[in-house]
Every structure is written in C-alpha cells, then in structure tokens.
Write an enzyme that holds these catalytic residues in place. Structure first.
Site, PDB file in Angstrom:
ATOM      1  N   GLN A   1       7.899  61.194  16.415  1.00  0.00           N
ATOM      2  CA  GLN A   1       7.113  60.968  17.630  1.00  0.00           C
ATOM      3  C   GLN A   1       7.505  59.644  18.294  1.00  0.00           C
ATOM      4  O   GLN A   1       7.606  59.557  19.520  1.00  0.00           O
ATOM      5  CB  GLN A   1       5.608  60.914  17.291  1.00  0.00           C
ATOM      6  CG  GLN A   1       4.945  62.259  17.053  1.00  0.00           C
ATOM      7  CD  GLN A   1       4.966  62.709  15.606  1.00  0.00           C
ATOM      8  OE1 GLN A   1       5.882  62.353  14.838  1.00  0.00           O
ATOM      9  NE2 GLN A   1       3.977  63.492  15.214  1.00  0.00           N
TER      10      GLN A   1
ATOM     11  N   LYS B   1      16.490  88.433  39.235  1.00  0.00           N
ATOM     12  CA  LYS B   1      17.618  88.765  38.361  1.00  0.00           C
ATOM     13  C   LYS B   1      17.872  87.588  37.434  1.00  0.00           C
ATOM     14  O   LYS B   1      18.008  86.450  37.886  1.00  0.00           O
ATOM     15  CB  LYS B   1      18.873  89.045  39.192  1.00  0.00           C
ATOM     16  CG  LYS B   1      19.993  89.684  38.403  1.00  0.00           C
ATOM     17  CD  LYS B   1      19.690  91.121  37.994  1.00  0.00           C
ATOM     18  CE  LYS B   1      20.379  92.135  38.866  1.00  0.00           C
ATOM     19  NZ  LYS B   1      19.900  93.503  38.662  1.00  0.00           N
TER      20      LYS B   1
ATOM     21  N   THR C   1      16.632  92.904  43.027  1.00  0.00           N
ATOM     22  CA  THR C   1      17.194  91.918  42.105  1.00  0.00           C
ATOM     23  C   THR C   1      18.717  91.956  42.196  1.00  0.00           C
ATOM     24  O   THR C   1      19.382  90.937  42.028  1.00  0.00           O
ATOM     25  CB  THR C   1      16.736  92.165  40.653  1.00  0.00           C
ATOM     26  OG1 THR C   1      17.281  93.381  40.155  1.00  0.00           O
ATOM     27  CG2 THR C   1      15.211  92.203  40.557  1.00  0.00           C
TER      28      THR C   1
ATOM     29  N   ARG D   1      15.005  58.190   5.101  1.00  0.00           N
ATOM     30  CA  ARG D   1      15.261  59.625   5.115  1.00  0.00           C
ATOM     31  C   ARG D   1      16.276  59.933   6.213  1.00  0.00           C
ATOM     32  O   ARG D   1      16.569  59.095   7.057  1.00  0.00           O
ATOM     33  CB  ARG D   1      13.960  60.407   5.367  1.00  0.00           C
ATOM     34  CG  ARG D   1      13.332  60.121   6.720  1.00  0.00           C
ATOM     35  CD  ARG D   1      12.168  61.086   7.053  1.00  0.00           C
ATOM     36  NE  ARG D   1      11.639  60.806   8.395  1.00  0.00           N
ATOM     37  CZ  ARG D   1      10.716  61.533   9.003  1.00  0.00           C
ATOM     38  NH1 ARG D   1      10.162  62.566   8.400  1.00  0.00           N
ATOM     39  NH2 ARG D   1      10.319  61.228  10.236  1.00  0.00           N
TER      40      ARG D   1
ATOM     41  N   HIS E   1      14.522  69.399   8.911  1.00  0.00           N
ATOM     42  CA  HIS E   1      14.376  68.728   7.629  1.00  0.00           C
ATOM     43  C   HIS E   1      15.665  68.768   6.821  1.00  0.00           C
ATOM     44  O   HIS E   1      16.304  69.811   6.692  1.00  0.00           O
ATOM     45  CB  HIS E   1      13.251  69.380   6.822  1.00  0.00           C
ATOM     46  CG  HIS E   1      11.948  69.407   7.546  1.00  0.00           C
ATOM     47  ND1 HIS E   1      11.353  68.265   8.054  1.00  0.00           N
ATOM     48  CD2 HIS E   1      11.106  70.419   7.861  1.00  0.00           C
ATOM     49  CE1 HIS E   1      10.201  68.592   8.640  1.00  0.00           C
ATOM     50  NE2 HIS E   1      10.034  69.895   8.548  1.00  0.00           N
TER      51      HIS E   1
END
Lengths: 321, 321, 321, 321
Positions: free
Chosen positions: D242, D30, D75, D193, D270
């Site tokens: 990264q 479930k 379930t 940025r 972005h």
C-alpha cells in the site's frame, strides 16, 4: 441517490485544491482463494467449488501514507478466514457465504467499514456408472460459471449474482437490418443469421440486507433465473442482440420479484457465412466461420421503472456500464 | 517397426557430415480454421462446431531453399478447402471429415505425400424450453473437448481420437503411500485424499486406413470410450493416479476392440487439506485448497501385448511420451 | 538411428498379439515448479526466474498395474529437489541446472533409467533510476521466453534449447506469389506484404553429454543464437515464410558449430490490408488488420547433411514435426 | 459532484415503482479491432499496433424494446471507421486517436450523446542488425501494455491513460510487520521479503476536453509517467505494498501537473521462501516459490486534495475501486 462511496471524496474536502496529495478510495485483500468444500456426512458426498476474493474498505490511510500496518488485517488472515468459515458454516449458497464472511470483518474490526467479496462457483455433475449417479465421483460441467459479488457499506449490504461464460447460439430466428448507412457503412442487411454470444449477466437482489435477505433461497433463485435467461434467448425472434438482451432482462424481472435490476454484457460472437461462389457452390446458411476479434459488444441495464438504482452495488464490477 | 517418417533422414544420406546445411522434416498449412456447420434440412437444426488445422508434407524443398512457391499449395487454399468440403460432404464425424480432407490433398497434388490434420470439436446441447429441447437454440457444453489427429503417409492413414479438458474428481477412494523416502522427501502418506485431474486421453484406431476404416462409427465409438473412461475413473479405488490411468486404458482396450492403443496425460490437480488446527478446528477431509502449480503430471501408454505400436501416428501430438 | 526409447516396445515382445493389456512408454513427475533464485552475495543482486518440470522414466510398472508405489519417487520429492538444488548449486544456466537435476535422479534411484526435464526462463531487466541500473529492483522483459528440454537415457544426455513467444514483424521486404492455383484457390499474389510471426525455435546441442558438454557456455550460446535468429529474420528478403525459416536455421548452424540441428515452428500471423476503397480511400500498405485465427503454420527442421538426427531428443517436444 | 451518467436514472423518474420494466444505462459497439498502422513516408518505417474498442451511448431505446435499428450505427460501421480514420489521421497518440474517433460519432449522429473508446497499444522495438536499428524489422517488446480509455459525455471528454502487465520485483527493501493478529492470523512478520507485482495503473488527465487537451503531448507524458512509476517502485523502501502504491501515485502527481488523479491495482505476487531445513539447508532469502493463487490485491486512488474526482471518467474501468 447517493454517489458511490468508493468514489466519494471526504465531506471535509476544501473548496479549492491545496496542493496536498491525499489518499482516495481504496480497498485491499486476498484474491482468488480456491476453495473446495466436501460435505461427507453421508456416503453420498456433495462438492462445492469456489474461487473467493475478499477485500476490505475502511480507515487504512496510515498504512498508505506511513507504512503503519496496525490496522491492516493481513490478506493472509483474510484467506485463513475463508477456509475456516468454510469449515464452520459450510458454503450453502455463495451469496450467504460471502455475507457471513463480510459481516465477520465489519463486526470484528471497528475500522473496517465495509468491503467487497466475490466468488465464482464451478459446477460439478456426478459421473454416471451403470446408469446411477456415483456417490463421490464427479465431472466438472463447463456450461457456465456462477458468480456473485457482495458489497457491505456500514449497515447496508448489496448482493449481485450472475453467470458468465455461458455460450449460446441460435442457428436461425435472428435478423439485422434497417440500420443507418453513412460513408463508412458496408454491412449488408440480413433476415437470417446466426446469433451467438457468451452471456455475462448480473442481477441485483432487492433490499439492503437489513433483514439478512430473509427467506431468499439464493440457490433456487439462481437456478430459476438462469433457466429464464436461456429460455428467453431461445424463444425470442431477434431483430437485434439488444432486443434479445432486453427481453431476457425483462423476463427475469417479471418472473423473479426478488430481483431489482439486471445488467447484461454480451459479445456478438460473429459467425460469418462463407462465400463459396468462387468454388461454384451455394451456401444457404450452412457453413460459417466463427470469428474471434473484433466482436460486437452489447451492454444494457434493465430496471423496474421508479425503483432507484444502486450504483454502490455495481461499483467495481468489471466492464459494466 | 519403422522410424517415424517425419524424423527420417533421406536414404541417400552420406555416412559423414559434408558441411552442407539441408532441410529436414517439415510441414506447413493453415491452423485453427473455426468451422460451424449447420444442418438445416428439417426444422430441427443440427450444429457441428470444429477447430480444424491442415498441414501438408511432401516435396517442399525449393520453397525453403529458393523461395520457389510453385509447389506450395497456399495455406489460404487449404483453409478454403476446409469450408468447401464442409458444404460438400458435411462433417459427420471429425475423423471422417479429416480423412476426406487429407486424401484430397494427397490425391490432388502429386508432390504431397501426406500430412497431418487435426480437429477439436466443441459440444452443444439444445436449450430446453418448457421441458422440450429447442429446434435451433443451443448452449455450449464445456464438459470436455473432443479431439482427433489424422496423419496420412502415402497409402497409410492413422487416426487418433481423444478428449481433453475433462476435469474429474473423487472426494474419497484414493490413497497414496508406500513411496520411497530420501533426503528430499517430506510428503506424508495418506489413505484418503481427493483425486482430481484434467484428462487428456488419446486412442489410436487400429488399421492403416486401407479399408477406409470401413464399418467404424467414429461418433458412437467416441461416446462409448468416453463413458468407459469416466466410469473407470469413478469405479477404481486408487492407490496412485498411475493405477487409475492404467485401469482406464485397460478398460478401454478390453471393451473397444477397434482401439489399438491408448495414451493418457493427467495432471494430478492437487487438493491440499487446509490445516485448521491453528484456529482450534479439525478438518476431517472437508476443506481443501485447489492448487494451481506445480502439479503432478502422469503420462502413460496402455497397449495390446504383441501388437506393434505406430510411432508415426503419435508424432507431433503435443506432450506425449 | 535408433527408434525413440519412449516409443519402443519391450525386446521380449511376442510376434503376435496375446490379448494381454500391458503398460507401454510412460513418465511422471512434477510440472511447473516456479522457482525464483536470488543471488545476493553482493549488494548487486541477481535474479533467475524459472518454471521447472521434472519427469522420470524407468521401471514403474508395478505402480501402474498394482498400485505398488515402492519405486515411485514422489512428485513432491522431485519438487523439493528442484528447490534444494537451486540453493545448493545455483541455476547458472537452465541447461546445466536440468542436467545436474536429472543426473541426480538417475544416479540416486537404480530403477530410474532416465527422464525429461524442462524449464522456461523469464528475463528480467534492472529498473533504471537516475540513469543507473538499480541494485535490486527489476522489471520483467516480455520479449521472449527462453526454453530448454533435457532428456537423459541411461548414459546419454540430450539438450535442446530455444525461445518462444518472440513476436517479430517486417513491414516490407516480404512477397508471396507463384503458388499453384486449383479450384479452391482465391488468394491474390503479392509482392509487398507484412510478414509477422511468433517464433518458437529449438536447437539441439551436439554430443551425447558423455563429456558433460564440457566447455559449452550455454548462456553465451543462447544469447548469440537468439541474436543470429533475429538478424536473419530482419535481413532476409522473404519470398515465403518457409524461406525465412530455412535461412534462419542455416545461419544458426553456420555461425554456431555447437548446434547440431534446428527446428522452428512459426505461425504466419496474417496482417490483412484493409480495403478502404468503399470509403473512397487508397491504402498503400499502411492500414492492416492483425488477424487471430486461422493462421498459417510453418514448421521445419534444418540439419547438417550427413549428421544423424536424434529423435529421442525431440520426443515429447510439443507440436514439432 | 454529479453521479455517473451511466448510472443515472431519468429525471422524469416517478417517485414509486410502476411495475413497468424499462431500459437503463446501456452502450454498444465493436470491441477489439486489431489495428496495425505502418507509416512509410521514408524508408525508415514506423509501426503503431493497437487494439481498439468503440462503444456508443445515446438514445437506443427503440432498438432494445422494439428491434428498431434505425438509430443503431452498426458495430461493423464503427469498426470500418476505426480503420478509415487510421488512414486519414494516423494514430499519433492513442488518446488523440480515440478523441478524434469519439467526436466523429457524437458529431455525426444527433442521437449519439457520447460513448467510450478504449485502446491497448503494444510496443515494438527495432531489431538490431550489425549494431544498427533496422529500418523495417521489429520485435515486440512485452514489458508492458499501454492503455487508454476516452469517454465523451456531450461536450465533456475524459481521458484516462495507463499501463498494465508491467511486472516488477524487488529482491530486498521490503518489510511487512505490525499488523493486527486475531484468531485467524498465522502469518509471520518479516523485515526482508521479495516484493513483486504486476502493475495496472491508470491516471486521469485534468480538464474536460473543451480545449482539446491543447498542448498536451500524450506520448511524452505517458513515457515520463511510466518512468516515474518504475523509479518510485525501485526507490521506496517498502513497509507495505500500500505504501509503495501511494508513493508511486504521489510521485506521479507531484512530477506531472497534467495528471488529476491516479488509480493503481496491484496484485501482491507472493514469493514464498522455501523451507529447506528438512534437507539440512539454510535459505537466507535465496530460493523462493513464485505463487499463482491466491494473491494479495491492493487497489488505491491517489488524489489532489480539494480537486473533485470524476466518477464518470472511471465508470466501466474494470476492477477499480
């Protein structure tokens, strides 16, 4: 059977922890490039509508540990390549498009050992005007979304295809009883219920791609498999959603030799019979509440006995056992 | 033309502020009752799948000001009534179902002067097995969602019907130029672009319901209007999305005398031509990015000249001018 | 009290239908321009994060009827103006930003008589590093979204502000009983339940903008009103969600003279007590199911007696009575 | 290193395909049981708000192949057990709650060999009234959602914990340059940025659960790890997302010895600098468009060198490499 590459630890791994922190499996790229490709070489336009994600794997350690991007094919470049290839090669089948795209990256950049490319494809129908399908006007069919994941690992390629968001319902022909009862069991048995689910199905095409999946018509195969799946759902008298799923996978494997294994993930979209007795009314399976949460969730793999699985093909596919 | 009841202030309103804080327009009820109705009087079952909301208006001041619930028809009771009526009367057309439901509340509780009832209806197709439509197995068609809002105000009833989430696209036959240019204008003119939108359309059926909208086949009317709308979108050579919308509304009004006015709200789902020149490639309207946000948003009313509008019918319909 | 402009039909309207199909109320523009404005005049940066929609009203008939775009300020131009104004004027308060934006269009284009400008503002907190708020690193606070709708109609301006998606819950101090019982009533009375809702609140600032809402600090006012709303929700012992809503609106009007009226739309997010008796367990208001659908939906206006409402300010605000 | 159980094929697997269709890995249960647990032993109530999914693995072949439900713990029973255990044991930490829940099923039903239990936990803050936190009134904090997946395989237990939907942004201190340029590269290099992402992070607690993760305070550990993660994001001057991700994982592993490995999946949300030069304006990193799609997607594992991974712990976690 090899363990999935993406989970493997390096062969030079020491026998005991060293205390150093190191990079493990990783991938990166551009996700959800929405691509619409119009083929207009005749007045009868064709439309292909995809959502494409590209992710590369390989030697990207220096970027992670030192911020050295000299090997990082920019995700923006990956996106540009998606659109440029759509022009250069067309789409054809999303599986082919992703294979072409993926091989490009593996062949172009020596440090890229493989990757993962995914696409959703949205279906469009022609608008009918005066009984005729229109040349360049379309309406989006929301019946299901076609999906594919292509993974490349060196010389090997794996292709999964599937559907999602395909909502089906049987208003009878479904039972559920004979389940064990413990202290926490209150569910009543039933020999007639609504069975409804939103099918997520994936199938893996056999082969490692070394022959380029030669001769395989991905579009025709996809359409035939989707039809098999729907027909089996309709046709099986169901004693459990598990049984329906197994039968659907079995029917696909029996009818489609190009398929090596099938995975399905199906929420049991509960439709509860409304108790109308307080209002002095009977309810012989006519009026139901369609519930949201919680829902049953049934997931199974259906395989060809003796044919090894391909865990690398399935790695990172969301939510699958 | 009367001002909307829901915005009216009491006739006993003093001419100047008194400093007292008072209750203004209000409504309450149960929203999103998911109702699936199976008609199974023959082996060929039929399915009706609705999302029903019920809201009452009337004299509920004491509840707000004193927590006195003696007139508050519980939202749970409203929900129960939805399911009981689905058994007792069936659905038929969602417009009829809501009219029956709404009149029940107005007639049963003297202090309920009216209300607002809304439904979404989801379409299902029969699964085809061996070329034949199945008796009791269905697949949900996601092409569009049928909508309706019924409002009752004393003896008067207003019925709006519509569609939403109907995504259409023309791959040519659309231009956009001749717009004014100011300091902030950078958009280039175009004489061939993709035109795509997700249609939300509402139309108001004429009459005040005093005749029970006698003779009106809401299901047949809805299907015909949806077809008119799609055909017009396909057929109009578009100089602006505004023009396409106006033509669609006009076509509906011309072909369907039962409709008094039409409102449409259409996002301009931008498909930007990808600039492939940096890659040495041309792109003669073949490869597009389907953008998410921002999007143009075009909303218009199309009316019969000289026929008064009905603001009360439109009050509380989301996002419409 | 004038009827809403957006629903009005032309003053030259004939007394009887002519058979002609004409354009009624309409608006168009660019929706959901996602704008992030960084103020970096010191090393301690500030961030403003908005979702801005701009829609113009005026004489756009020729575009609809003839595809004549000579008066159609492109939605792309509206978008560009949003970003250019964010540079030129900053954001400050979203209400001010939209007023500046809207007046620009009305003043720049003689055929633009007004319009509707909307913004959502997302809140960010500074990330705390070593106990100090960071200069330029932020984490988004998802507690609620600030909203505003500015409408201009000739010389008049209307400003609504609000919050949405503010989810609150009281684990006691809420009752519901004394409601009428009919054939369809099954709900039990309760003197202790969970009360939970996701608040959508709007308030209208008084005045017609002719003084530029001089002296009003929209940011300070918004923060104070949100605090009043939360405090009232917490403090009121509730006999009905209606009562809580009325008290919240009343508290806002009493404490904030700059506010002319308040509208609230609150789903009753049901938390059902789980029946554990089949398992031999009691459940003294400890274990609950948080339900999705259906939900109660309570909507009310709270006003100053004798102060006329402003239907034009509320037109097109989604879902409000 | 063992291959994941859920992908393993039986040890009795024949060497060659037999043509039979068989059941492979499967699980069911479930999903999304919405549980709100109020602790009210003092007037100062506490709230725990979870979304719990339970899935069992074991010998369920007969159900799939024959519709024999004699081993299928319904379930619905799984759901009931969730709520009964919330009463009996409280929640405490979601990791503990799931471990208790999972062991119950494995110990109660001999054919259940293991399973997967997942929870989301939503955070609530006390509403502040007159400067004091309220006893029983709460507002939901939407800053992030706490997540956990517990998997049991016979005697072994794996615990993953994490966060999702934690949106962070740095308005400076992020560069991206030095990446390779090919035919399809158009991206400009930048030394300043906006860096923004919505963090999905998972960490695996070490150990196989044979000691019941004795002494581990999951709540304290989770809070400390989330703080480490945010501090690292803020503090790292980023040359690539990264790098930020690797540093965050490294910081977690260095500061939290109870953690064996970390996986992070971070969209590069972005924020494009708006080109205002057509309007005669400069834009020194002040005005940005927050884009929706496509987005970069960076996924990485950070490990302790020499410490074997645990693929079984990660199987079925959505979208992770």
């Amino acid at each position: 059977m090899a363990a999935p590459t993406t989970e493997s630890t390096p062969s030079t791994e020491p026998a005991t922890p060293t205390g150093r922190i190191v990079l493990g499996a990783n991938q990166y790229g551009k996700a959800e490039c929405r691509l619409v490709r119009i083929t207009r070489d005749t007045p009868v336009h064709r439309i292909e509508d995809l959502n494409v994600s590209s992710q590369l794997r390989g030697d990207f350690t220096a970027c992670h540990t030192d911020g050295d991007n000299s090997k990082v094919v920019a995700t923006d470049t990956q996106k540009n390549t998606v659109y440029a290839f759509a022009k250069e090669y067309g789409v054809g089948a999303p599986e082919e498009f992703l294979l072409t795209l993926g091989r490009h990256f593996v062949e172009s950049f020596v440090w890229v050992s493989g990757g993962r490319w995914e696409a959703e494809q949205f279906a469009w129908e022609r608008i009918v005007v005066n009984g005729q399908p229109h040349d360049h006007a379309f309406v989006r069919s929301g019946r299901a979304t076609r999906t594919t994941v292509v993974q490349i690992d060196g010389d090997e390629s794996f292709v999964l295809s599937g559907i999602k968001d395909c909502v089906v319902l049987k208003s009878t022909g479904s039972e559920f009883h004979g389940f064990p009862r413990d202290r926490f069991t209150t569910l009543a048995e039933t020999d007639d219920r609504i069975l409804a689910t939103s099918v997520t199905a994936w199938w893996r095409y056999g082969g490692d791609g070394s022959d380029g999946f030669a001769g395989l018509d991905f579009n025709a195969s996809h359409a035939a498999i989707e039809a098999t799946l729907l027909e089996t759902f309709a046709g099986v008298h169901s004693l459990a959603l598990q049984q329906t799923i197994f039968e659907a996978g079995k029917a696909i494997l029996e009818a489609h030799p190009e398929v090596a294994e099938v995975k399905m993930s199906c929420p049991n979209k509960h439709h509860f019979l409304v108790d109308l007795t307080p209002f002095g009314m009977e309810n012989p399976n006519e009026v139901f509440v369609a519930a949201d949460r919680p829902y049953g969730l049934i997931q199974a793999t259906i395989q060809r006995e003796g044919l090894p699985g391909a865990p690398r093909a399935w790695a990172t596919v969301p939510g699958f056992c």
